[in-house]
Design a protein around this motif. Sequence first.
Motif, PDB file in Angstrom:
ATOM      1  N   GLY A   1       0.087   2.747   5.506  1.00  0.00           N
ATOM      2  CA  GLY A   1       0.848   2.675   4.322  1.00  0.00           C
ATOM      3  C   GLY A   1       0.358   3.816   3.444  1.00  0.00           C
ATOM      4  N   LYS A   2      -0.867   4.561   3.800  1.00  0.00           N
ATOM      5  CA  LYS A   2      -1.075   5.783   2.968  1.00  0.00           C
ATOM      6  C   LYS A   2      -0.556   6.996   3.756  1.00  0.00           C
ATOM      7  N   ALA A   3      -0.715   6.678   5.000  1.00  0.00           N
ATOM      8  CA  ALA A   3       0.168   7.876   5.886  1.00  0.00           C
ATOM      9  C   ALA A   3       1.594   8.175   5.752  1.00  0.00           C
ATOM     10  N   LEU A   4       2.331   6.953   5.694  1.00  0.00           N
ATOM     11  CA  LEU A   4       3.657   6.856   5.513  1.00  0.00           C
ATOM     12  C   LEU A   4       4.075   7.302   4.097  1.00  0.00           C
ATOM     13  N   ALA A   5       3.305   7.076   3.081  1.00  0.00           N
ATOM     14  CA  ALA A   5       3.277   7.653   1.871  1.00  0.00           C
ATOM     15  C   ALA A   5       3.433   9.341   1.806  1.00  0.00           C
ATOM     16  N   CYS A   6       2.486   9.541   2.442  1.00  0.00           N
ATOM     17  CA  CYS A   6       2.368  11.093   2.678  1.00  0.00           C
ATOM     18  C   CYS A   6       3.632  11.878   3.382  1.00  0.00           C
ATOM     19  N   PHE A   7       3.933  11.071   4.596  1.00  0.00           N
ATOM     20  CA  PHE A   7       4.947  11.692   5.249  1.00  0.00           C
ATOM     21  C   PHE A   7       6.237  11.570   4.544  1.00  0.00           C
ATOM     22  N   THR A   8       6.548  10.645   3.718  1.00  0.00           N
ATOM     23  CA  THR A   8       7.686  10.466   2.872  1.00  0.00           C
ATOM     24  C   THR A   8       7.959  11.731   1.724  1.00  0.00           C
ATOM     25  N   MET A   9       6.639  12.014   1.189  1.00  0.00           N
ATOM     26  CA  MET A   9       6.693  13.145   0.430  1.00  0.00           C
ATOM     27  C   MET A   9       6.986  14.521   1.164  1.00  0.00           C
ATOM     28  N   LEU A  10       6.697  14.614   2.314  1.00  0.00           N
ATOM     29  CA  LEU A  10       7.002  15.751   3.346  1.00  0.00           C
ATOM     30  C   LEU A  10       8.598  15.611   3.264  1.00  0.00           C
TER      31      LEU A  10
ATOM     32  N   ILE B   1       0.979  -1.139   0.113  1.00  0.00           N
ATOM     33  CA  ILE B   1      -0.201  -0.048  -0.080  1.00  0.00           C
ATOM     34  C   ILE B   1       0.734   1.208   0.107  1.00  0.00           C
ATOM     35  N   PHE B   2       1.901   1.246   0.805  1.00  0.00           N
ATOM     36  CA  PHE B   2       2.953   2.318   0.729  1.00  0.00           C
ATOM     37  C   PHE B   2       3.389   2.312  -0.533  1.00  0.00           C
ATOM     38  N   HIS B   3       4.038   1.571  -1.327  1.00  0.00           N
ATOM     39  CA  HIS B   3       4.557   1.820  -2.488  1.00  0.00           C
ATOM     40  C   HIS B   3       3.577   2.112  -3.738  1.00  0.00           C
ATOM     41  N   HIS B   4       2.428   1.700  -3.534  1.00  0.00           N
ATOM     42  CA  HIS B   4       1.270   1.891  -4.394  1.00  0.00           C
ATOM     43  C   HIS B   4       0.962   3.456  -4.207  1.00  0.00           C
ATOM     44  N   GLU B   5       0.827   4.007  -2.896  1.00  0.00           N
ATOM     45  CA  GLU B   5       0.360   5.206  -2.627  1.00  0.00           C
ATOM     46  C   GLU B   5       1.613   6.340  -3.038  1.00  0.00           C
ATOM     47  N   LEU B   6       2.661   5.737  -2.654  1.00  0.00           N
ATOM     48  CA  LEU B   6       3.980   6.838  -2.973  1.00  0.00           C
ATOM     49  C   LEU B   6       3.889   6.882  -4.705  1.00  0.00           C
ATOM     50  N   ARG B   7       3.867   6.016  -5.351  1.00  0.00           N
ATOM     51  CA  ARG B   7       3.956   5.944  -6.690  1.00  0.00           C
ATOM     52  C   ARG B   7       2.833   6.681  -7.407  1.00  0.00           C
TER      53      ARG B   7
END
Length: 241
Positions: free
Chosen positions: A94-103, A4-10
Amino acid sequence: MKAIFHHELRSYFTTPMGYMFLIMYTLLSGVVAVFVNIGQEMSASTNLFLSGMQLPFMLIAPILTMRLFAEERRTKTDQLLLTAPVRIISIVLGKALACFTMLLAAMVLTTIFPVVISRYAQISARQIAVVYLGYFMLDTAMLSVGVFVSSLCMNQVTAAVITLGVNVFLYLSEHFIVPQLSGSYLSGIRAVMQWLPSAGRLGEFANGVISPADVAYFLGFTALMIFLTCRVIEARRHAKG
C-alpha cells in the motif's frame, strides 16, 4: 491494502512532500528538456531527455520514500499498523504503490515536452510510450530501494541521507566505477555491480522495443526490495509481540 494506499497517497498532499516532489521534478525536467531538445544537444530524443533526468531524479527521490516507515517509527504511530490485523505485505505494498503513483504522476506531467517537440519533429508515439515505460520501471526499482531503507531507519532525515547516498552510488557505479573495472581480477565485482539497476538496461527500450528480460529484471528487483522490507517490518512486529 487499498485503505493504506489511499491514506498514504492522500498524505502526500496533506503535507508539502507531494507538492515539493511534483514541482521539483517538473521544473528540473523542464531544464533538462530545454538543454536536450532546444539547447546544446538539439535532439528530439525522448530517451536522451529521460536519461538526462536520472541524476536529478536520484537527488529528489528521497522526498517520496524517506517518511514511509521511518517517520512513523520515530513518532511511534507505527504501533497501530504493527498491532492491527493487517498482513505485512498489504502494509508495504500500500505504501510502496502510493509512492510509485506519485512517480507516475510526475512522469505524466513531463509528456508535455514530447507533445511540443512533435510539432517540430517526426517522432513515434509508440517509441515514446516504450521509453517512458522503461524509465518508469527503472525509477520504480530505485524507489523500492528507498522504501527498504526507510523501513530500516529511525527517522526520515536518516532515511533521506542514506537513500541519497545509495542513489549517488548507483549513478557513479554506472557511469564511472563499472567502466573502470576492466581487470580480470575485478570481474566478480564488475558482475555484481552490473546487476544493480541502471539505464544501461534500457537500450532496447530506446529503440521502441520492450525487452522481456529487462522487464523481468526490474520487476524482480522491485519485488526483492518489497520482500526485504516485509521481512524487516515482520521482524519488528514479532519483536513488539
